[in-house]
Write a protein that holds these residues in place. Structure first.
Motif, PDB file in Angstrom:
ATOM      1  N   GLU A   1      34.144 -19.481 -32.442  1.00  0.00           N
ATOM      2  CA  GLU A   1      32.871 -19.992 -32.577  1.00  0.00           C
ATOM      3  C   GLU A   1      32.478 -21.248 -32.160  1.00  0.00           C
ATOM      4  O   GLU A   1      31.582 -21.869 -32.816  1.00  0.00           O
ATOM      5  N   THR A   2      33.160 -21.941 -31.286  1.00  0.00           N
ATOM      6  CA  THR A   2      32.875 -23.092 -30.824  1.00  0.00           C
ATOM      7  C   THR A   2      32.764 -23.238 -29.083  1.00  0.00           C
ATOM      8  O   THR A   2      33.409 -22.470 -28.586  1.00  0.00           O
ATOM      9  N   PRO A   3      32.027 -24.214 -28.909  1.00  0.00           N
ATOM     10  CA  PRO A   3      31.976 -24.407 -27.441  1.00  0.00           C
ATOM     11  C   PRO A   3      33.538 -24.839 -26.635  1.00  0.00           C
ATOM     12  O   PRO A   3      34.490 -25.353 -27.504  1.00  0.00           O
ATOM     13  N   GLN A  55      31.961 -15.344 -21.506  1.00  0.00           N
ATOM     14  CA  GLN A  55      31.159 -15.931 -22.181  1.00  0.00           C
ATOM     15  C   GLN A  55      31.377 -16.954 -23.428  1.00  0.00           C
ATOM     16  O   GLN A  55      30.686 -17.602 -24.307  1.00  0.00           O
ATOM     17  N   ARG A  56      32.861 -17.214 -23.471  1.00  0.00           N
ATOM     18  CA  ARG A  56      33.468 -18.377 -24.294  1.00  0.00           C
ATOM     19  C   ARG A  56      33.504 -19.396 -23.594  1.00  0.00           C
ATOM     20  O   ARG A  56      33.683 -20.619 -24.212  1.00  0.00           O
ATOM     21  N   LEU A  57      33.476 -19.466 -22.223  1.00  0.00           N
ATOM     22  CA  LEU A  57      33.433 -21.000 -21.301  1.00  0.00           C
ATOM     23  C   LEU A  57      32.245 -21.506 -21.335  1.00  0.00           C
ATOM     24  O   LEU A  57      31.442 -20.995 -20.590  1.00  0.00           O
ATOM     25  N   ARG A  83      27.916 -17.870 -25.090  1.00  0.00           N
ATOM     26  CA  ARG A  83      27.479 -17.704 -26.634  1.00  0.00           C
ATOM     27  C   ARG A  83      27.198 -18.951 -27.290  1.00  0.00           C
ATOM     28  O   ARG A  83      26.541 -18.974 -28.020  1.00  0.00           O
ATOM     29  N   HIS A  84      28.159 -19.951 -26.982  1.00  0.00           N
ATOM     30  CA  HIS A  84      28.041 -21.172 -27.685  1.00  0.00           C
ATOM     31  C   HIS A  84      28.146 -22.213 -26.721  1.00  0.00           C
ATOM     32  O   HIS A  84      29.143 -22.974 -26.121  1.00  0.00           O
ATOM     33  N   PRO A  85      26.867 -22.746 -26.351  1.00  0.00           N
ATOM     34  CA  PRO A  85      26.840 -23.624 -25.315  1.00  0.00           C
ATOM     35  C   PRO A  85      27.163 -25.128 -25.683  1.00  0.00           C
ATOM     36  O   PRO A  85      27.314 -25.402 -27.005  1.00  0.00           O
TER      37      PRO A  85
END
Length: 110
Positions: A1-3, A55-57, A83-85
């Motif tokens: 849940e982190t960029p 979507q994680r990158l 998802r996590h800019p």
């Protein structure tokens, strides 16, 4: 849940000619078209498997180390589908770090 950031160093200024946004778009299109070669090469069974990772990158930074000293050239790409800019503050800090980097390229280390 982190960029997440992919930071690539290259000793070739050729990488700076890449249109990384187009490369990433082409990759997504290949996945959406269920490119069998791409899927088998990277172990994806279906587009959703790739999209989850994509979507994680948050961002990609490509740094040219062919120029010695500070002021290395670089390109960056921010993933609009992430998802996590990457926070703007972190992005700016990375830009400053790259610009101030006085490292020598890997091939010139004695």
């Amino acid at each position: 849940e982190t960029p997440n950031v992919l930071w690539v160093w290259s000793e070739s200024s050729v990488v700076l000619g890449l249109d990384i946004a187009q490369v990433m778009l082409d990759l997504k299109r290949s996945v959406e078209q269920r490119d069998a070669v791409l899927f088998s090469r990277y172990g994806y069974e279906k587009p959703a498997d790739f999209i989850r990772f994509f979507q994680r990158l948050s961002a990609v930074f490509i740094q040219d180390l062919s120029v010695q000293g500070a002021g290395h050239s670089f390109i960056e790409w921010q993933n609009n589908d992430v998802r996590h800019p990457l926070p703007a503050k972190v992005t700016n800090h990375l830009r400053l770090c790259i610009a101030a980097d006085s490292s020598r390229s890997f091939g010139s280390v004695l």
